[in-house]
Design an enzyme around this catalytic site. Sequence first.
Site, PDB file in Angstrom:
ATOM      1  N   GLU A 106       0.270  14.014  -3.132  1.00  0.00           N
ATOM      2  CA  GLU A 106       1.789  13.737  -4.000  1.00  0.00           C
ATOM      3  C   GLU A 106       1.809  12.691  -5.002  1.00  0.00           C
ATOM      4  O   GLU A 106       1.136  11.867  -4.840  1.00  0.00           O
ATOM      5  CB  GLU A 106       2.796  13.368  -2.887  1.00  0.00           C
ATOM      6  CG  GLU A 106       4.151  12.878  -3.352  1.00  0.00           C
ATOM      7  CD  GLU A 106       4.963  12.226  -2.306  1.00  0.00           C
ATOM      8  OE1 GLU A 106       5.375  12.639  -1.253  1.00  0.00           O
ATOM      9  OE2 GLU A 106       5.259  10.892  -2.408  1.00  0.00           O
ATOM     10  N   ARG A 129      16.940  15.013   2.071  1.00  0.00           N
ATOM     11  CA  ARG A 129      18.098  14.551   1.741  1.00  0.00           C
ATOM     12  C   ARG A 129      18.122  13.542   0.643  1.00  0.00           C
ATOM     13  O   ARG A 129      19.116  13.538  -0.357  1.00  0.00           O
ATOM     14  CB  ARG A 129      18.672  13.996   3.082  1.00  0.00           C
ATOM     15  CG  ARG A 129      20.370  13.401   2.801  1.00  0.00           C
ATOM     16  CD  ARG A 129      20.679  12.404   3.870  1.00  0.00           C
ATOM     17  NE  ARG A 129      20.043  11.259   3.780  1.00  0.00           N
ATOM     18  CZ  ARG A 129      20.089  10.120   4.479  1.00  0.00           C
ATOM     19  NH1 ARG A 129      21.064  10.356   5.545  1.00  0.00           N
ATOM     20  NH2 ARG A 129      19.493   9.064   4.377  1.00  0.00           N
TER      21      ARG A 129
HETATM   22  P1  FAD Z   1      17.788  14.571   6.812  1.00  0.00           P
HETATM   23  O1  FAD Z   1      16.904  15.462   7.714  1.00  0.00           O
HETATM   24  O2  FAD Z   1      19.000  15.141   6.355  1.00  0.00           O
HETATM   25  O3  FAD Z   1      17.726  13.304   7.941  1.00  0.00           O
HETATM   26  C1  FAD Z   1      18.500  12.291   7.675  1.00  0.00           C
HETATM   27  C2  FAD Z   1      19.256  11.265   8.755  1.00  0.00           C
HETATM   28  O4  FAD Z   1      20.086  12.224   9.396  1.00  0.00           O
HETATM   29  C3  FAD Z   1      18.228  11.411   9.826  1.00  0.00           C
HETATM   30  O5  FAD Z   1      18.323  10.004  10.309  1.00  0.00           O
HETATM   31  C4  FAD Z   1      18.423  12.633  10.615  1.00  0.00           C
HETATM   32  O6  FAD Z   1      18.067  12.169  12.060  1.00  0.00           O
HETATM   33  C5  FAD Z   1      19.893  12.703  10.302  1.00  0.00           C
HETATM   34  N1  FAD Z   1      20.405  13.980  10.476  1.00  0.00           N
HETATM   35  C6  FAD Z   1      19.834  15.141  10.198  1.00  0.00           C
HETATM   36  N2  FAD Z   1      20.678  16.144  10.270  1.00  0.00           N
HETATM   37  C7  FAD Z   1      21.656  15.532  10.895  1.00  0.00           C
HETATM   38  C8  FAD Z   1      22.943  16.184  11.181  1.00  0.00           C
HETATM   39  N3  FAD Z   1      23.364  17.466  10.950  1.00  0.00           N
HETATM   40  N4  FAD Z   1      24.032  15.578  11.794  1.00  0.00           N
HETATM   41  C9  FAD Z   1      24.071  14.068  11.769  1.00  0.00           C
HETATM   42  N5  FAD Z   1      22.621  13.485  11.581  1.00  0.00           N
HETATM   43  C10 FAD Z   1      21.783  14.231  10.999  1.00  0.00           C
HETATM   44  N6  FAD Z   1      13.231  10.866  -0.959  1.00  0.00           N
HETATM   45  C11 FAD Z   1      13.528  11.023  -2.237  1.00  0.00           C
HETATM   46  O7  FAD Z   1      14.608  10.482  -2.922  1.00  0.00           O
HETATM   47  N7  FAD Z   1      12.835  11.583  -3.194  1.00  0.00           N
HETATM   48  C12 FAD Z   1      11.503  12.318  -2.732  1.00  0.00           C
HETATM   49  O8  FAD Z   1      10.762  13.199  -3.638  1.00  0.00           O
HETATM   50  C13 FAD Z   1      11.178  12.304  -1.333  1.00  0.00           C
HETATM   51  N8  FAD Z   1      10.237  12.649  -0.968  1.00  0.00           N
HETATM   52  C14 FAD Z   1      10.002  12.543   0.492  1.00  0.00           C
HETATM   53  C15 FAD Z   1       8.663  13.405   1.181  1.00  0.00           C
HETATM   54  C16 FAD Z   1       8.600  13.148   2.498  1.00  0.00           C
HETATM   55  C17 FAD Z   1       7.211  13.817   3.043  1.00  0.00           C
HETATM   56  C18 FAD Z   1       9.173  12.163   3.283  1.00  0.00           C
HETATM   57  C19 FAD Z   1       8.978  12.130   4.817  1.00  0.00           C
HETATM   58  C20 FAD Z   1      10.218  11.699   2.642  1.00  0.00           C
HETATM   59  C21 FAD Z   1      10.655  11.731   1.262  1.00  0.00           C
HETATM   60  N9  FAD Z   1      11.726  11.244   0.808  1.00  0.00           N
HETATM   61  C22 FAD Z   1      11.976  11.315  -0.486  1.00  0.00           C
HETATM   62  C23 FAD Z   1      12.629  10.288   1.292  1.00  0.00           C
HETATM   63  C24 FAD Z   1      13.789  10.971   2.278  1.00  0.00           C
HETATM   64  O9  FAD Z   1      14.654  11.472   1.323  1.00  0.00           O
HETATM   65  C25 FAD Z   1      14.555   9.847   2.993  1.00  0.00           C
HETATM   66  O10 FAD Z   1      13.670   9.629   4.098  1.00  0.00           O
HETATM   67  C26 FAD Z   1      15.868  10.496   3.596  1.00  0.00           C
HETATM   68  O11 FAD Z   1      16.436   9.180   4.047  1.00  0.00           O
HETATM   69  C27 FAD Z   1      15.881  11.229   4.699  1.00  0.00           C
HETATM   70  O12 FAD Z   1      15.458  12.627   4.207  1.00  0.00           O
HETATM   71  P2  FAD Z   1      15.414  13.940   5.011  1.00  0.00           P
HETATM   72  O13 FAD Z   1      15.097  14.951   4.334  1.00  0.00           O
HETATM   73  O14 FAD Z   1      14.601  13.612   6.329  1.00  0.00           O
HETATM   74  O15 FAD Z   1      17.012  13.864   5.866  1.00  0.00           O
END
Ligand code: FAD
Length: 317
Positions: free
Chosen positions: A18, A124
């Site tokens: 990445e 997210r």
């Molecule tokens: P989600 O899957 O939406 O989860 C977020 C939180 O909400 C979690 O606590 C989850 O348990 C909870 N949740 C999920 N669905 C629900 C629901 N339906 N109801 C209630 N709660 C729910 N960030 C950036 O800004 N840019 C990037 O390029 C980036 N790249 C990343 C790459 C990787 C591999 C990883 C692991 C993280 C990256 N991040 C990036 C960080 C990421 O955006 C954050 O960790 C963010 O806080 C959560 O993203 P998520 O997609 O896991 O969210």
Amino acid sequence: MKVIDHLNKAKSTLFSFEILPPLRGKGISAIYEGIDPLIEFNPSFINVTYHREEYVYKEREKGYLEKIAVKKRPGTVGICAAIQYKYKIDAVPHLICGGFSKEETENALIDLYFLGIDNVLALRGDPLKSEGNFSPEPNGHAHAVDLVRQIVELNTGRYQEEDLKNPTATDFCIGVAGYPEKHFESPNPNMDLQYVKDKVDAGAEYIVTQLFYDNQKYFSFVERCRAAGITVPIIPGMKPITTLNHIKMLPRTFFIDFPDALMAELHKCKHDDQVKEVGIEWCIQQSKELKKNGVPALHFYTMGKSEATKRIVKEIF
Ligand code: FAD
């Protein structure tokens, strides 16, 4: 080519990494300098992060402060196109919910589709530094699962505007994030896992994990995923520790723990150079064990700096 096809075709563990777009004002050469040294190890795909706006205060006449939004690292889509054009390697843009309405998300996906980009990592995004909790845009997505659903809809030709005539379906392969040590906002590991499962059930084809330094955390995460019925590949995310600052910053930023044995080594270090040696050696040992256990790929968070990753992958691939 789709990431899932790379994974399905592979006879052994793949290498991927990445990068971050450079800071506004810097040229694309900064990106190539981070990629070039890793090309000899045949990366199967290269991820490019997405960085939403931040709010900063600018001093104006008479001491007034003006709050303005700046995107410090623009260019994710352009960099992906440049990587595919220059290296003929699949680029995986990260797409986030934060700062995007559904229509803006669709516009971004249309650009990616026209550029021949087959993959998206659907996330997210973190809350803005100035807000405690994540707030979606009006008509945006609150969780990554909703973004996955929108991409899946576009893959079946369903656009935001309902009365399009013969709309073209896109064909994106979707990856999502998973957290071996739990996402910091989740009430408990089981709820966190349920939300990961929701993303896969919605159409995500593979998971990339948050970085971790204790392989047991990854192995037990995979076990819990399998027990919950999540069958897709789970790619471990790796980041070598290379500075004294990382010792405080990484656990605080990513909500992860350093194992005691690693801490014992890091405690002996007085300078960045010493930390780098410990961090690289730790990552080599982690990578060897993961590869021995047949992980689908080793995915390195290079942050645009290739030296440490190069030393590690040289020992592994
Ligand atoms: P989600 O899957 O939406 O989860 C977020 C939180 O909400 C979690 O606590 C989850 O348990 C909870 N949740 C999920 N669905 C629900 C629901 N339906 N109801 C209630 N709660 C729910 N960030 C950036 O800004 N840019 C990037 O390029 C980036 N790249 C990343 C790459 C990787 C591999 C990883 C692991 C993280 C990256 N991040 C990036 C960080 C990421 O955006 C954050 O960790 C963010 O806080 C959560 O993203 P998520 O997609 O896991 O969210």
